[in-house]
Motif scaffolding. Structure first.
Motif, PDB file in Angstrom:
ATOM      1  N   LEU A   1     -48.562  38.370  37.130  1.00 14.01           N
ATOM      2  CA  LEU A   1     -47.498  37.955  36.222  1.00 14.01           C
ATOM      3  C   LEU A   1     -48.098  37.302  34.984  1.00 14.01           C
ATOM      4  O   LEU A   1     -48.999  36.470  35.091  1.00 14.01           O
ATOM      5  CB  LEU A   1     -46.566  36.956  36.912  1.00 14.01           C
ATOM      6  N   HIS A   2     -47.584  37.672  33.839  1.00 11.48           N
ATOM      7  CA  HIS A   2     -48.010  37.070  32.574  1.00 11.48           C
ATOM      8  C   HIS A   2     -47.229  35.778  32.349  1.00 11.48           C
ATOM      9  O   HIS A   2     -45.998  35.777  32.352  1.00 11.48           O
ATOM     10  CB  HIS A   2     -47.751  38.037  31.422  1.00 11.48           C
TER      11      HIS A   2
ATOM     12  N   GLY B   1     -33.957  40.210  28.741  1.00 14.61           N
ATOM     13  CA  GLY B   1     -34.967  39.483  27.989  1.00 14.61           C
ATOM     14  C   GLY B   1     -36.335  39.585  28.638  1.00 14.61           C
ATOM     15  O   GLY B   1     -36.584  40.416  29.496  1.00 14.61           O
ATOM     16  N   ASP B   2     -37.233  38.728  28.194  1.00 14.09           N
ATOM     17  CA  ASP B   2     -38.541  38.572  28.826  1.00 14.09           C
ATOM     18  C   ASP B   2     -39.070  37.201  28.402  1.00 14.09           C
ATOM     19  O   ASP B   2     -38.301  36.375  27.893  1.00 14.09           O
ATOM     20  CB  ASP B   2     -39.509  39.714  28.486  1.00 14.09           C
ATOM     21  N   HIS B   3     -40.349  36.956  28.583  1.00  9.94           N
ATOM     22  CA  HIS B   3     -40.895  35.640  28.255  1.00  9.94           C
ATOM     23  C   HIS B   3     -40.689  35.264  26.787  1.00  9.94           C
ATOM     24  O   HIS B   3     -40.570  34.083  26.450  1.00  9.94           O
ATOM     25  CB  HIS B   3     -42.387  35.598  28.603  1.00  9.94           C
ATOM     26  N   ARG B   4     -40.604  36.267  25.905  1.00  7.07           N
ATOM     27  CA  ARG B   4     -40.424  35.993  24.478  1.00  7.07           C
ATOM     28  C   ARG B   4     -39.034  35.466  24.144  1.00  7.07           C
ATOM     29  O   ARG B   4     -38.831  34.858  23.092  1.00  7.07           O
ATOM     30  CB  ARG B   4     -40.695  37.267  23.677  1.00  7.07           C
ATOM     31  N   SER B   5     -38.081  35.698  25.039  1.00  7.39           N
ATOM     32  CA  SER B   5     -36.699  35.287  24.781  1.00  7.39           C
ATOM     33  C   SER B   5     -36.548  33.775  24.653  1.00  7.39           C
ATOM     34  O   SER B   5     -35.568  33.294  24.084  1.00  7.39           O
ATOM     35  CB  SER B   5     -35.790  35.767  25.917  1.00  7.39           C
ATOM     36  N   TRP B   6     -37.508  33.038  25.190  1.00  5.60           N
ATOM     37  CA  TRP B   6     -37.412  31.586  25.200  1.00  5.60           C
ATOM     38  C   TRP B   6     -38.159  30.927  24.043  1.00  5.60           C
ATOM     39  O   TRP B   6     -38.350  29.706  24.052  1.00  5.60           O
ATOM     40  CB  TRP B   6     -37.941  31.044  26.523  1.00  5.60           C
ATOM     41  N   GLU B   7     -38.563  31.685  23.041  1.00  3.01           N
ATOM     42  CA  GLU B   7     -39.365  31.118  21.966  1.00  3.01           C
ATOM     43  C   GLU B   7     -38.687  29.924  21.268  1.00  3.01           C
ATOM     44  O   GLU B   7     -39.340  28.897  21.011  1.00  3.01           O
ATOM     45  CB  GLU B   7     -39.731  32.194  20.944  1.00  3.01           C
ATOM     46  N   PRO B   8     -37.369  29.980  20.975  1.00  4.48           N
ATOM     47  CA  PRO B   8     -36.751  28.803  20.344  1.00  4.48           C
ATOM     48  C   PRO B   8     -36.807  27.563  21.232  1.00  4.48           C
ATOM     49  O   PRO B   8     -36.882  26.441  20.724  1.00  4.48           O
ATOM     50  CB  PRO B   8     -35.297  29.248  20.108  1.00  4.48           C
ATOM     51  N   GLN B   9     -36.765  27.765  22.537  1.00  3.85           N
ATOM     52  CA  GLN B   9     -36.832  26.634  23.459  1.00  3.85           C
ATOM     53  C   GLN B   9     -38.280  26.163  23.648  1.00  3.85           C
ATOM     54  O   GLN B   9     -38.538  24.959  23.728  1.00  3.85           O
ATOM     55  CB  GLN B   9     -36.224  27.017  24.813  1.00  3.85           C
TER      56      GLN B   9
ATOM     57  N   TYR C   1     -41.730  43.646  33.992  1.00  2.87           N
ATOM     58  CA  TYR C   1     -41.625  43.394  32.554  1.00  2.87           C
ATOM     59  C   TYR C   1     -43.024  43.222  31.979  1.00  2.87           C
ATOM     60  O   TYR C   1     -43.613  42.147  32.099  1.00  2.87           O
ATOM     61  CB  TYR C   1     -40.806  42.126  32.292  1.00  2.87           C
ATOM     62  N   PRO C   2     -43.594  44.258  31.355  1.00  6.06           N
ATOM     63  CA  PRO C   2     -44.925  44.115  30.745  1.00  6.06           C
ATOM     64  C   PRO C   2     -44.950  42.954  29.738  1.00  6.06           C
ATOM     65  O   PRO C   2     -43.925  42.688  29.097  1.00  6.06           O
ATOM     66  CB  PRO C   2     -45.124  45.460  30.037  1.00  6.06           C
ATOM     67  N   PRO C   3     -46.062  42.224  29.659  1.00  2.12           N
ATOM     68  CA  PRO C   3     -47.374  42.555  30.224  1.00  2.12           C
ATOM     69  C   PRO C   3     -47.585  42.195  31.688  1.00  2.12           C
ATOM     70  O   PRO C   3     -48.698  42.324  32.182  1.00  2.12           O
ATOM     71  CB  PRO C   3     -48.326  41.759  29.321  1.00  2.12           C
ATOM     72  N   SER C   4     -46.551  41.713  32.389  1.00  2.00           N
ATOM     73  CA  SER C   4     -46.666  41.586  33.842  1.00  2.00           C
ATOM     74  C   SER C   4     -46.729  42.973  34.461  1.00  2.00           C
ATOM     75  O   SER C   4     -46.340  43.974  33.842  1.00  2.00           O
ATOM     76  CB  SER C   4     -45.465  40.815  34.408  1.00  2.00           C
ATOM     77  N   ASP C   5     -47.214  43.034  35.691  1.00  2.00           N
ATOM     78  CA  ASP C   5     -47.303  44.318  36.385  1.00  2.00           C
ATOM     79  C   ASP C   5     -45.921  44.907  36.640  1.00  2.00           C
ATOM     80  O   ASP C   5     -44.919  44.181  36.751  1.00  2.00           O
ATOM     81  CB  ASP C   5     -48.016  44.150  37.733  1.00  2.00           C
TER      82      ASP C   5
ATOM     83  N   SER D   1     -38.997  51.262  31.390  1.00  2.00           N
ATOM     84  CA  SER D   1     -37.779  51.864  31.949  1.00  2.00           C
ATOM     85  C   SER D   1     -37.811  51.836  33.469  1.00  2.00           C
ATOM     86  O   SER D   1     -36.790  51.607  34.120  1.00  2.00           O
ATOM     87  CB  SER D   1     -37.605  53.296  31.435  1.00  2.00           C
ATOM     88  N   LEU D   2     -38.988  52.039  34.045  1.00  2.00           N
ATOM     89  CA  LEU D   2     -39.114  51.983  35.501  1.00  2.00           C
ATOM     90  C   LEU D   2     -38.868  50.557  35.994  1.00  2.00           C
ATOM     91  O   LEU D   2     -38.110  50.336  36.945  1.00  2.00           O
ATOM     92  CB  LEU D   2     -40.507  52.443  35.934  1.00  2.00           C
ATOM     93  N   GLY D   3     -39.515  49.584  35.357  1.00  2.79           N
ATOM     94  CA  GLY D   3     -39.328  48.203  35.758  1.00  2.79           C
ATOM     95  C   GLY D   3     -37.886  47.755  35.636  1.00  2.79           C
ATOM     96  O   GLY D   3     -37.359  47.060  36.524  1.00  2.79           O
ATOM     97  N   SER D   4     -37.221  48.156  34.556  1.00  4.69           N
ATOM     98  CA  SER D   4     -35.821  47.789  34.364  1.00  4.69           C
ATOM     99  C   SER D   4     -34.931  48.413  35.439  1.00  4.69           C
ATOM    100  O   SER D   4     -34.052  47.750  35.997  1.00  4.69           O
ATOM    101  CB  SER D   4     -35.348  48.233  32.980  1.00  4.69           C
ATOM    102  N   ALA D   5     -35.160  49.681  35.735  1.00  6.62           N
ATOM    103  CA  ALA D   5     -34.343  50.363  36.729  1.00  6.62           C
ATOM    104  C   ALA D   5     -34.524  49.745  38.113  1.00  6.62           C
ATOM    105  O   ALA D   5     -33.551  49.513  38.848  1.00  6.62           O
ATOM    106  CB  ALA D   5     -34.698  51.851  36.767  1.00  6.62           C
TER     107      ALA D   5
END
Length: 286
Positions: free
Chosen positions: A12-13, A31-39, A57-61, A178-182
Protein backbone atom coordinates in the motif's frame (compact mmCIF):
# COMPACT_ATOMS: atom_id res chain seq x y z
CA UNK A 1 7.09 7.81 0.92
CA UNK A 2 6.52 4.78 3.18
CA UNK A 3 5.31 1.55 1.59
CA UNK A 4 3.16 -0.70 3.74
CA UNK A 5 3.07 -4.46 3.16
CA UNK A 6 -0.08 -6.18 4.45
CA UNK A 7 -0.28 -9.68 5.88
CA UNK A 8 -1.47 -11.02 2.52
CA UNK A 9 1.46 -9.46 0.65
CA UNK A 10 -0.22 -6.38 -0.83
CA UNK A 11 1.86 -3.19 -0.90
CA UNK A 12 0.00 0.00 0.00
CA UNK A 13 1.22 3.48 -0.88
CA UNK A 14 1.10 5.81 2.14
CA UNK A 15 2.03 9.43 2.66
CA UNK A 16 2.55 11.39 5.87
CA UNK A 17 3.34 14.96 6.86
CA UNK A 18 3.43 16.99 10.06
CA UNK A 19 3.99 16.22 13.72
CA UNK A 20 1.69 15.69 16.67
CA UNK A 21 -1.12 13.26 17.32
CA UNK A 22 -1.63 10.89 14.38
CA UNK A 23 -4.58 11.66 12.10
CA UNK A 24 -5.44 9.01 9.50
CA UNK A 25 -7.49 9.84 6.38
CA UNK A 26 -9.33 7.04 4.53
CA UNK A 27 -10.59 7.87 1.04
CA UNK A 28 -13.86 7.20 -0.74
CA UNK A 29 -14.48 4.84 -3.66
CA UNK A 30 -14.17 7.62 -6.24
CA UNK A 31 -11.08 9.12 -4.61
CA UNK A 32 -7.61 8.05 -3.56
CA UNK A 33 -4.84 9.35 -1.29
CA UNK A 34 -4.72 12.60 -3.29
CA UNK A 35 -8.32 13.40 -2.38
CA UNK A 36 -7.23 14.50 1.08
CA UNK A 37 -4.72 17.14 -0.04
CA UNK A 38 -6.72 20.11 1.39
CA UNK A 39 -6.89 18.30 4.73
CA UNK A 40 -3.24 17.18 4.68
CA UNK A 41 -2.19 20.80 4.14
CA UNK A 42 -4.48 22.20 6.83
CA UNK A 43 -4.10 19.65 9.62
CA UNK A 44 -0.37 18.98 9.22
CA UNK A 45 0.32 22.20 11.14
CA UNK A 46 -0.74 20.43 14.34
CA UNK A 47 -1.14 16.71 13.57
CA UNK A 48 0.90 13.89 12.09
CA UNK A 49 -1.28 13.40 9.01
CA UNK A 50 -1.35 10.07 7.19
CA UNK A 51 -3.21 9.03 4.07
CA UNK A 52 -2.90 6.04 1.78
CA UNK A 53 -4.23 4.55 -1.44
CA UNK A 54 -6.43 1.54 -0.77
CA UNK A 55 -5.64 -1.76 -2.43
CA UNK A 56 -6.84 -1.61 -6.00
CA UNK A 57 -5.82 2.05 -6.29
CA UNK A 58 -2.38 2.65 -7.87
CA UNK A 59 0.30 3.28 -6.81
CA UNK A 60 -0.87 0.68 -4.28
CA UNK A 61 -1.02 -2.87 -5.59
CA UNK A 62 -4.05 -4.08 -7.54
CA UNK A 63 -4.64 -7.72 -6.55
CA UNK A 64 -6.39 -9.73 -9.25
CA UNK A 65 -8.07 -12.15 -6.83
CA UNK A 66 -11.65 -11.01 -6.09
CA UNK A 67 -11.29 -12.58 -2.65
CA UNK A 68 -8.68 -9.98 -1.77
CA UNK A 69 -11.35 -7.27 -1.52
CA UNK A 70 -13.82 -6.96 1.36
CA UNK A 71 -14.91 -4.64 4.14
CA UNK A 72 -12.92 -6.76 6.59
CA UNK A 73 -9.81 -6.46 4.45
CA UNK A 74 -10.28 -2.69 4.14
CA UNK A 75 -10.25 -2.45 7.94
CA UNK A 76 -7.21 -4.74 8.19
CA UNK A 77 -5.38 -2.56 5.64
CA UNK A 78 -6.01 0.57 7.74
CA UNK A 79 -4.58 -1.22 10.77
CA UNK A 80 -1.62 -2.37 8.63
CA UNK A 81 -0.90 1.28 7.77
CA UNK A 82 -0.93 2.24 11.45
CA UNK A 83 1.28 -0.74 12.33
CA UNK A 84 3.68 -0.04 9.45
CA UNK A 85 4.13 3.53 10.65
CA UNK A 86 4.40 2.40 14.30
CA UNK A 87 1.29 4.33 15.28
CA UNK A 88 -0.36 2.87 18.35
CA UNK A 89 -3.45 5.07 18.29
CA UNK A 90 -4.84 7.60 15.83
CA UNK A 91 -7.80 9.79 15.07
CA UNK A 92 -9.42 8.70 11.82
CA UNK A 93 -11.37 10.63 9.18
CA UNK A 94 -13.15 8.64 6.49
CA UNK A 95 -15.37 9.68 3.59
CA UNK A 96 -18.05 7.43 2.10
CA UNK A 97 -16.35 4.03 1.60
CA UNK A 98 -13.68 5.34 3.95
CA UNK A 99 -16.40 6.36 6.40
CA UNK A 100 -17.58 2.75 6.56
CA UNK A 101 -13.99 1.73 7.26
CA UNK A 102 -13.75 4.34 10.02
CA UNK A 103 -16.91 2.98 11.65
CA UNK A 104 -15.65 -0.59 11.46
CA UNK A 105 -12.34 0.50 12.96
CA UNK A 106 -14.27 1.95 15.89
CA UNK A 107 -16.26 -1.27 16.25
CA UNK A 108 -13.40 -3.72 15.81
CA UNK A 109 -10.36 -1.84 17.07
CA UNK A 110 -11.52 0.81 19.55
CA UNK A 111 -8.20 0.68 21.39
CA UNK A 112 -6.47 1.97 18.24
CA UNK A 113 -8.85 4.87 17.54
CA UNK A 114 -8.83 8.13 19.49
CA UNK A 115 -11.86 9.51 17.65
CA UNK A 116 -13.57 9.08 14.29
CA UNK A 117 -15.11 11.38 11.71
CA UNK A 118 -17.56 9.45 9.54
CA UNK A 119 -18.42 11.60 6.53
CA UNK A 120 -20.89 10.83 3.75
CA UNK A 121 -21.38 7.23 4.82
CA UNK A 122 -24.55 5.21 4.44
CA UNK A 123 -25.55 5.29 0.78
CA UNK A 124 -27.68 2.20 0.10
CA UNK A 125 -27.64 1.18 3.76
CA UNK A 126 -31.37 1.38 4.44
CA UNK A 127 -32.97 -2.09 4.43
CA UNK A 128 -35.42 -1.07 1.72
CA UNK A 129 -32.52 0.12 -0.45
CA UNK A 130 -30.17 -2.82 0.08
CA UNK A 131 -31.13 -4.94 -2.93
CA UNK A 132 -31.22 -1.97 -5.28
CA UNK A 133 -27.83 -0.78 -4.01
CA UNK A 134 -26.23 -4.18 -4.62
CA UNK A 135 -27.69 -4.35 -8.11
CA UNK A 136 -26.52 -0.80 -8.81
CA UNK A 137 -23.04 -1.66 -7.52
CA UNK A 138 -22.78 -4.66 -9.83
CA UNK A 139 -23.86 -2.54 -12.80
CA UNK A 140 -21.36 0.16 -11.87
CA UNK A 141 -18.58 -2.42 -11.59
CA UNK A 142 -19.31 -3.55 -15.13
CA UNK A 143 -19.64 -0.02 -16.54
CA UNK A 144 -17.30 2.92 -17.00
CA UNK A 145 -16.92 3.82 -13.35
CA UNK A 146 -15.42 7.27 -13.91
CA UNK A 147 -18.26 8.48 -16.10
CA UNK A 148 -20.94 7.03 -13.83
CA UNK A 149 -19.47 8.34 -10.58
CA UNK A 150 -18.01 11.75 -11.42
CA UNK A 151 -21.31 13.13 -12.74
CA UNK A 152 -23.66 11.57 -10.18
CA UNK A 153 -26.49 13.59 -8.60
CA UNK A 154 -24.55 14.10 -5.35
CA UNK A 155 -21.45 15.32 -7.26
CA UNK A 156 -23.07 18.02 -9.39
CA UNK A 157 -22.89 20.45 -6.46
CA UNK A 158 -19.08 20.21 -6.59
CA UNK A 159 -19.13 20.64 -10.35
CA UNK A 160 -21.31 23.77 -10.11
CA UNK A 161 -19.32 25.41 -7.30
CA UNK A 162 -15.83 24.61 -8.51
CA UNK A 163 -15.65 23.38 -12.12
CA UNK A 164 -11.85 23.29 -12.09
CA UNK A 165 -11.69 21.37 -8.84
CA UNK A 166 -14.34 18.94 -10.07
CA UNK A 167 -12.47 18.45 -13.36
CA UNK A 168 -9.32 17.59 -11.40
CA UNK A 169 -11.33 15.11 -9.30
CA UNK A 170 -12.89 13.56 -12.42
CA UNK A 171 -9.52 13.26 -14.16
CA UNK A 172 -8.01 11.50 -11.15
CA UNK A 173 -10.98 9.13 -11.05
CA UNK A 174 -10.59 8.38 -14.77
CA UNK A 175 -6.99 7.38 -14.09
CA UNK A 176 -7.91 4.69 -11.57
CA UNK A 177 -7.37 1.02 -12.32
CA UNK A 178 -10.54 -0.32 -13.96
CA UNK A 179 -9.84 -3.76 -12.52
CA UNK A 180 -9.20 -2.38 -9.04
CA UNK A 181 -12.34 -0.26 -9.17
CA UNK A 182 -14.51 -3.15 -10.34
CA UNK A 183 -13.19 -5.55 -7.69
CA UNK A 184 -13.53 -2.92 -4.98
CA UNK A 185 -17.09 -2.21 -6.03
CA UNK A 186 -18.00 -5.89 -5.94
CA UNK A 187 -16.04 -6.99 -2.89
CA UNK A 188 -16.18 -3.94 -0.62
CA UNK A 189 -19.14 -1.83 -1.67
CA UNK A 190 -21.71 -4.39 -2.76
CA UNK A 191 -20.86 -7.03 -0.15
CA UNK A 192 -20.46 -4.85 2.95
CA UNK A 193 -22.93 -5.35 5.81
CA UNK A 194 -25.71 -2.81 6.16
CA UNK A 195 -25.23 -0.25 8.91
CA UNK A 196 -28.78 -1.05 9.99
CA UNK A 197 -27.69 -4.61 10.76
CA UNK A 198 -25.03 -3.26 13.14
CA UNK A 199 -27.21 -1.13 15.43
CA UNK A 200 -26.66 -3.30 18.51
CA UNK A 201 -22.87 -3.00 18.11
CA UNK A 202 -23.06 0.70 17.26
CA UNK A 203 -25.05 1.35 20.44
CA UNK A 204 -22.06 0.17 22.52
CA UNK A 205 -19.50 2.55 20.96
CA UNK A 206 -17.54 4.62 23.48
CA UNK A 207 -15.08 6.30 21.05
CA UNK A 208 -15.96 9.93 20.20
CA UNK A 209 -17.61 10.04 16.75
CA UNK A 210 -18.61 12.90 14.48
CA UNK A 211 -21.12 12.08 11.76
CA UNK A 212 -20.75 14.57 8.91
CA UNK A 213 -23.01 14.85 5.87
CA UNK A 214 -23.91 17.33 3.18
CA UNK A 215 -27.58 18.34 3.13
CA UNK A 216 -27.75 17.59 -0.61
CA UNK A 217 -26.16 14.16 -0.21
CA UNK A 218 -29.64 12.66 -0.33
CA UNK A 219 -28.65 9.00 -0.03
CA UNK A 220 -26.69 9.59 3.18
CA UNK A 221 -29.01 11.88 5.14
CA UNK A 222 -31.26 9.23 6.70
CA UNK A 223 -28.35 6.90 7.56
CA UNK A 224 -26.55 9.86 9.16
CA UNK A 225 -29.55 10.49 11.39
CA UNK A 226 -29.72 6.81 12.28
CA UNK A 227 -26.04 6.79 13.25
CA UNK A 228 -26.49 9.93 15.34
CA UNK A 229 -29.43 8.39 17.17
CA UNK A 230 -27.75 5.03 17.67
CA UNK A 231 -24.16 5.81 18.64
CA UNK A 232 -24.14 7.27 22.18
CA UNK A 233 -20.94 9.25 21.57
CA UNK A 234 -21.97 10.67 18.20
CA UNK A 235 -22.51 14.25 17.14
CA UNK A 236 -23.97 15.27 13.79
CA UNK A 237 -22.74 18.06 11.51
CA UNK A 238 -24.73 18.91 8.38
CA UNK A 239 -22.98 21.05 5.78
CA UNK A 240 -25.44 23.33 3.95
CA UNK A 241 -25.82 23.23 0.17
CA UNK A 242 -23.22 20.46 -0.02
CA UNK A 243 -23.16 17.13 -1.84
CA UNK A 244 -21.19 13.93 -1.37
CA UNK A 245 -17.62 15.11 -1.99
CA UNK A 246 -17.75 17.34 1.08
CA UNK A 247 -14.03 17.56 1.85
CA UNK A 248 -13.23 18.84 -1.67
CA UNK A 249 -16.44 20.72 -2.33
CA UNK A 250 -16.28 22.76 0.90
CA UNK A 251 -12.76 22.20 2.25
CA UNK A 252 -12.70 25.24 4.53
CA UNK A 253 -16.02 24.37 6.18
CA UNK A 254 -15.10 20.68 6.40
CA UNK A 255 -11.75 21.47 7.98
CA UNK A 256 -13.22 23.86 10.55
CA UNK A 257 -15.88 21.37 11.61
CA UNK A 258 -13.40 18.52 11.94
CA UNK A 259 -10.88 20.75 13.72
CA UNK A 260 -13.50 21.85 16.23
CA UNK A 261 -14.45 18.22 16.87
CA UNK A 262 -10.83 17.17 17.40
CA UNK A 263 -10.31 20.11 19.75
CA UNK A 264 -13.36 19.07 21.78
CA UNK A 265 -12.00 15.54 22.04
CA UNK A 266 -8.61 16.87 23.16
CA UNK A 267 -10.26 19.02 25.85
CA UNK A 268 -12.27 16.06 27.11
CA UNK A 269 -15.53 17.90 26.46
CA UNK A 270 -16.97 15.40 23.97
CA UNK A 271 -19.12 13.33 26.30
CA UNK A 272 -21.56 10.53 25.50
CA UNK A 273 -25.23 11.32 25.80
CA UNK A 274 -27.10 10.39 28.94
CA UNK A 275 -28.80 7.07 28.03
CA UNK A 276 -32.00 8.36 29.63
CA UNK A 277 -32.23 11.02 26.91
CA UNK A 278 -32.06 8.61 24.00
CA UNK A 279 -35.17 7.97 21.93
CA UNK A 280 -36.86 4.61 22.15
CA UNK A 281 -37.00 3.41 18.55
CA UNK A 282 -40.07 1.28 19.29
CA UNK A 283 -42.30 3.75 21.10
CA UNK A 284 -40.88 7.03 19.82
CA UNK A 285 -40.80 8.26 23.42
CA UNK A 286 -37.76 9.91 25.06
Amino acid sequence: MPAIVTDDGVTLHAEEVGQGEPLLFVHEFAGDHRSWEPQMRFFSATYRCVTYAARGYPPSDVPTDPGAYSQERAVADAIAVLDGLKIRRAHVVGLSMGGFTALHLVLGHPERIGSAVVAGAGYGAQPERADAFRAESVLTAAAKVAERYAAGPARVQFQNKNPRGWAEFAAALAGHSSLGSALTMRGVQAARPSLYALTDELATVSVPVLILVGDEDEGCLEPALMLKRTIPTAGLAVLPRTGHTANLEEPDVFNRVVDSFLSSVARGSWHPRDPRSRSDSTTGMT
